[in-house]
Write a protein that holds these residues in place. Structure first.
Motif, PDB file in Angstrom:
ATOM      1  N   PHE A   1      -6.288  -8.004   9.136  1.00 40.28           N
ATOM      2  CA  PHE A   1      -6.290  -8.273   7.769  1.00 40.28           C
ATOM      3  C   PHE A   1      -6.161  -9.667   7.540  1.00 40.28           C
TER       4      PHE A   1
ATOM      5  N   SER B   1       1.213  -3.607  11.816  1.00 45.93           N
ATOM      6  CA  SER B   1       0.013  -2.617  12.066  1.00 45.93           C
ATOM      7  C   SER B   1      -1.270  -3.285  11.589  1.00 45.93           C
ATOM      8  N   VAL B   2      -1.347  -4.321  10.728  1.00 46.76           N
ATOM      9  CA  VAL B   2      -2.573  -5.089  10.300  1.00 46.76           C
ATOM     10  C   VAL B   2      -2.895  -6.340  10.893  1.00 46.76           C
TER      11      VAL B   2
ATOM     12  N   ASP C   1      -5.282   3.265   7.385  1.00 50.82           N
ATOM     13  CA  ASP C   1      -5.268   2.351   6.361  1.00 50.82           C
ATOM     14  C   ASP C   1      -5.441   2.815   5.050  1.00 50.82           C
TER      15      ASP C   1
ATOM     16  N   VAL D   1       2.058  -4.848   2.816  1.00 54.58           N
ATOM     17  CA  VAL D   1       1.076  -5.090   3.951  1.00 54.58           C
ATOM     18  C   VAL D   1       0.799  -6.704   4.492  1.00 54.58           C
TER      19      VAL D   1
ATOM     20  N   ARG E   1       0.811  -1.302   0.078  1.00 55.07           N
ATOM     21  CA  ARG E   1      -0.056   0.070  -0.040  1.00 55.07           C
ATOM     22  C   ARG E   1       0.939   1.305  -0.156  1.00 55.07           C
TER      23      ARG E   1
ATOM     24  N   MET F   1     -10.119  -6.990   4.746  1.00 61.67           N
ATOM     25  CA  MET F   1      -9.587  -6.039   5.493  1.00 61.67           C
ATOM     26  C   MET F   1     -10.826  -5.785   6.636  1.00 61.67           C
TER      27      MET F   1
ATOM     28  N   TYR G   1      -3.849   0.660  -2.793  1.00 61.68           N
ATOM     29  CA  TYR G   1      -3.581  -0.755  -2.442  1.00 61.68           C
ATOM     30  C   TYR G   1      -3.229  -1.297  -3.805  1.00 61.68           C
TER      31      TYR G   1
ATOM     32  N   LEU H   1     -11.370  -1.459  10.064  1.00 59.29           N
ATOM     33  CA  LEU H   1     -10.598  -0.311   9.095  1.00 59.29           C
ATOM     34  C   LEU H   1     -10.101   0.875   9.989  1.00 59.29           C
TER      35      LEU H   1
END
Length: 126
Positions: free
Chosen positions: A68, A63-64, A90, A49, A39, A83, A94, A86
């Motif tokens: 995700f 962070s995801v 974010d 990601v 991303r 995802m 992407y 959110l």
């Protein structure tokens, strides 16, 4: 020119969900050594990601994690990114990306893949 085609982006409120899809030739999705999502947030650098290796091993940027999920459907040559939860941070373009076998290429979130899509925009409002 190899073409990966993303879809599923859009605008959602914080806490919402989106599922991104990416379709490409079989050697970029089903038989690739590594496929993933990258991303590019506005005003920031691109960042990896999530990735999925050809043995099914997945990897996520911190962070995801827990929000995700990356997966793929080999019969359809399709890569997904589910995802959930959110957040405004974010918000980004992407990109779907893929790598055929390359010596020393570690399948983890990164930005130096060989094959790329044109991107799909995700915007999360607070």
């Amino acid at each position: 020119q190899v073409q990966l085609v993303e879809s599923g982006g859009g605008s959602v409120q914080a806490g919402g969900s989106l599922r991104l899809s990416c379709v490409g030739p079989s050697y970029t999705i089903s038989y690739a050594f590594c496929t993933g999502w990258v991303r590019h947030p506005p005003g920031k650098e691109r960042g990896g990601v999530a990735t999925i290796a050809n043995d099914g091993t997945t990897s996520y940027t911190d962070s995801v994690k827990g929000r995700f999920t990356i997966s793929k459907e080999d019969a359809k040559n399709t890569l997904y990114l589910q995802m959930n939860g959110l957040k405004p941070e974010d918000t980004a373009m992407y990109y779907c990306a893929a790598q055929t076998w390359l010596w020393g290429f570690d399948c983890r979130p990164r930005t130096d893949f060989t094959y790329w899509g044109h991107g799909t925009q995700v915007t999360v409002s607070s």
